[in-house]
Design a protein around this motif. Sequence first.
Motif, mmCIF file in Angstrom:
data_model
loop_
_atom_site.group_PDB
_atom_site.id
_atom_site.type_symbol
_atom_site.label_atom_id
_atom_site.label_comp_id
_atom_site.label_asym_id
_atom_site.label_seq_id
_atom_site.Cartn_x
_atom_site.Cartn_y
_atom_site.Cartn_z
ATOM 1 N N SER A 41 52.359 4.838 26.102
ATOM 2 C CA SER A 41 51.558 5.527 25.093
ATOM 3 C C SER A 41 50.459 6.364 25.744
ATOM 4 C CB SER A 41 50.932 4.500 24.148
ATOM 5 O OG SER A 41 49.916 5.091 23.359
ATOM 6 N N TRP A 42 50.134 7.491 25.110
ATOM 7 C CA TRP A 42 49.027 8.313 25.580
ATOM 8 C C TRP A 42 47.707 7.554 25.524
ATOM 9 C CZ3 TRP A 42 47.899 11.975 28.665
ATOM 10 C CH2 TRP A 42 46.683 12.656 28.572
ATOM 11 N N ARG A 43 47.601 6.532 24.691
ATOM 12 C CA ARG A 43 46.365 5.739 24.660
ATOM 13 C C ARG A 43 46.039 5.191 26.044
ATOM 14 N NH1 ARG A 43 49.142 3.823 20.246
ATOM 15 N NH2 ARG A 43 49.720 1.946 21.394
ATOM 16 N N SER A 103 59.591 12.761 39.975
ATOM 17 C CA SER A 103 58.833 13.402 38.903
ATOM 18 C C SER A 103 59.176 12.795 37.551
ATOM 19 C CB SER A 103 59.121 14.910 38.880
ATOM 20 O OG SER A 103 58.670 15.529 40.066
ATOM 21 N N THR A 104 58.187 12.752 36.684
ATOM 22 C CA THR A 104 58.381 12.313 35.306
ATOM 23 C C THR A 104 58.786 13.519 34.473
ATOM 24 O OG1 THR A 104 56.728 10.575 35.532
ATOM 25 C CG2 THR A 104 57.281 11.271 33.296
ATOM 26 N N MET A 105 59.931 13.433 33.806
ATOM 27 C CA MET A 105 60.439 14.546 33.008
ATOM 28 C C MET A 105 59.925 14.444 31.573
ATOM 29 S SD MET A 105 62.032 16.089 35.315
ATOM 30 C CE MET A 105 62.700 15.768 36.944
ATOM 31 N N ASN A 106 59.203 15.467 31.139
ATOM 32 C CA ASN A 106 58.661 15.438 29.783
ATOM 33 C C ASN A 106 59.746 15.332 28.732
ATOM 34 O OD1 ASN A 106 55.944 15.559 30.511
ATOM 35 N ND2 ASN A 106 55.931 17.791 30.557
ATOM 36 N N LYS A 107 60.896 15.961 28.981
ATOM 37 C CA LYS A 107 61.948 15.916 27.971
ATOM 38 C C LYS A 107 62.428 14.491 27.722
ATOM 39 C CE LYS A 107 65.395 17.564 31.298
ATOM 40 N NZ LYS A 107 64.385 18.263 32.118
ATOM 41 N N VAL A 108 62.466 13.667 28.778
ATOM 42 C CA VAL A 108 62.878 12.275 28.609
ATOM 43 C C VAL A 108 61.918 11.554 27.658
ATOM 44 C CG1 VAL A 108 63.095 10.063 29.810
ATOM 45 C CG2 VAL A 108 64.094 12.130 30.806
ATOM 46 N N LEU A 109 60.630 11.761 27.854
ATOM 47 C CA LEU A 109 59.633 11.118 27.000
ATOM 48 C C LEU A 109 59.734 11.630 25.568
ATOM 49 C CD1 LEU A 109 56.642 11.412 29.489
ATOM 50 C CD2 LEU A 109 58.155 9.453 29.169
ATOM 51 N N GLU A 110 60.013 12.916 25.406
ATOM 52 C CA GLU A 110 60.110 13.487 24.066
ATOM 53 C C GLU A 110 61.372 13.001 23.351
ATOM 54 O OE1 GLU A 110 59.663 17.528 25.250
ATOM 55 O OE2 GLU A 110 57.459 17.394 25.270
ATOM 56 N N SER A 118 51.936 11.659 31.694
ATOM 57 C CA SER A 118 52.177 12.523 30.541
ATOM 58 C C SER A 118 52.855 11.698 29.453
ATOM 59 C CB SER A 118 53.064 13.703 30.933
ATOM 60 O OG SER A 118 52.426 14.522 31.894
ATOM 61 N N ALA A 119 52.527 12.000 28.225
ATOM 62 C CA ALA A 119 53.124 11.291 27.090
ATOM 63 C C ALA A 119 53.182 12.251 25.916
ATOM 64 C CB ALA A 119 52.314 10.048 26.728
ATOM 65 N N PRO A 120 54.236 12.208 25.148
ATOM 66 C CA PRO A 120 54.328 13.126 24.008
ATOM 67 C C PRO A 120 53.318 12.775 22.932
ATOM 68 C CG PRO A 120 56.140 11.554 23.968
ATOM 69 C CD PRO A 120 55.410 11.335 25.261
ATOM 70 N N ALA A 121 52.862 13.798 22.235
ATOM 71 C CA ALA A 121 51.995 13.578 21.075
ATOM 72 C C ALA A 121 52.872 13.085 19.930
ATOM 73 C CB ALA A 121 51.288 14.876 20.692
ATOM 74 N N THR A 122 52.715 11.818 19.568
ATOM 75 C CA THR A 122 53.633 11.241 18.577
ATOM 76 C C THR A 122 53.489 11.887 17.208
ATOM 77 O OG1 THR A 122 52.011 9.468 18.244
ATOM 78 C CG2 THR A 122 53.824 9.022 19.759
ATOM 79 N N ASP A 123 52.340 12.496 16.912
ATOM 80 C CA ASP A 123 52.233 13.185 15.631
ATOM 81 C C ASP A 123 53.060 14.466 15.611
ATOM 82 O OD1 ASP A 123 50.641 14.465 17.473
ATOM 83 O OD2 ASP A 123 48.990 14.855 16.092
ATOM 84 N N ARG A 124 53.386 14.980 16.803
ATOM 85 C CA ARG A 124 54.239 16.164 16.898
ATOM 86 C C ARG A 124 55.705 15.795 16.761
ATOM 87 N NH1 ARG A 124 55.791 19.141 22.420
ATOM 88 N NH2 ARG A 124 56.765 21.034 21.608
#
Length: 432
Positions: free
Chosen positions: A396-398, A324-331, A208-214
């Motif tokens: 990166s999401w790429r 687990s990978t925490m989405n908040k950390v990535l954001e 999972s990776a945050p959408a950097t445009d967001r």
Amino acid sequence: MWALPGDTTSGGAPLGGAGDRPGRRALILVENLSVPFDRRVWQECTTLRDAGWEVHVVCPRGTTRDTEAETEIDGVRIHRYPLRAATGGPAGYLREYGAALWHTARLARKVGPVHVVHACNPPDLLFLPALWLKRRGSRFVFDQHDLIPELYLSRFGRGKDLLYRAVCALERMTYRAADIVLATNESYKDVAVRRGGRRPEDVFVVRSAPATDRFQPVPPEPGLKRGKPHLLCYLGVMGPQDGVDYALRALARLRDELGRTDWHAVFVGSGDAFEAMVELSRSLGLADRVQFTGRIPDADLVRYLSTADVCLSPDPRNPLNDVSTMNKVLEYMAMGRPIVSFDLREARVSAGDAAVYAPANDETAFARLVAQLLDDPDRRARMGKIGEERINGQLSWRNSQASLLAAYDAACRGRVPGPTGTADKARRRPRS
């Protein structure tokens, strides 16, 4: 048997590769969240769309957003069903999952034949409609968002009882039914290989990776700090295993044991522990300096994160959180914010030097690290820069897009033999 669009055969004959036939159709099954609110699933949808797939999603309706029964967003066709979240323990989950399975099967039949059915857990029950589609020529990609046995142990604390053994059995059946497994990190891949008996080449890590445009920083707004020099921020789900209670107790220690009153804290998000966390904040005497916003629009979220001096990742160590990978950390990293986390295996993999790590579940140590960062703006800036570089580089999401498309290519080329085939049994490792 269905004849799949773009095929010259019917039934279970191997499909073409992910990039060599027209009319490719994918059906993504989700039960845990609505889409596009589920950001990981939405990124997968748009990646597949951009690669030429016709993408359909079956998911529940949201409560305040994603409420339409049928819609098309940016070329992705979404079919939603009404669903009441579980209450009242295991019986409530049985009611929820039973209703979700019925609606999923109904809407999958409406969508019709697809080349790939892509099921996202939780729960580990979506292999049932996926198997029905697989018998009609589809390939089955299992997207493992959570380790449900570990989630059960971490959320309910009931030990390895009958229900635990049941969720383990469902996980095994899902692994066995899948042609390809998507894992969110290397820890999950290891489980798929070790516990699920999957060959390593059948498991693709799609992080999972945050959408950097967001997540584009905006100028900080001092008013959000409520008259204090510093702003602390928590972003994420508020469930029993998410550690918001640890964060609140750490903030009480920051005030009472370290004498720090130069901060205001905002907790963004919701979940089934939300009301309990608001009450805990009151009981700790934090109501005047801790703000709970609930879920808020992206624009407001970016305002808070752009103003935050330190971000909190208080997930305690338990069987689920450690791997687990925490989405908040990535954001947080996408916004260039320094992080205080408990010392979890996958937290270190994600954040590296963008975070500082307290010994697992040690609230006093967590509070001390918050205080240290508040006193060191240069270190905060360096950590934020490291986080941004990691999100725009190796995380990166790429990179995940490439892995997702490779997984679909592997599924559609029929390189994976059926899970009950003799050759497949000979190659797989024994199940634990």
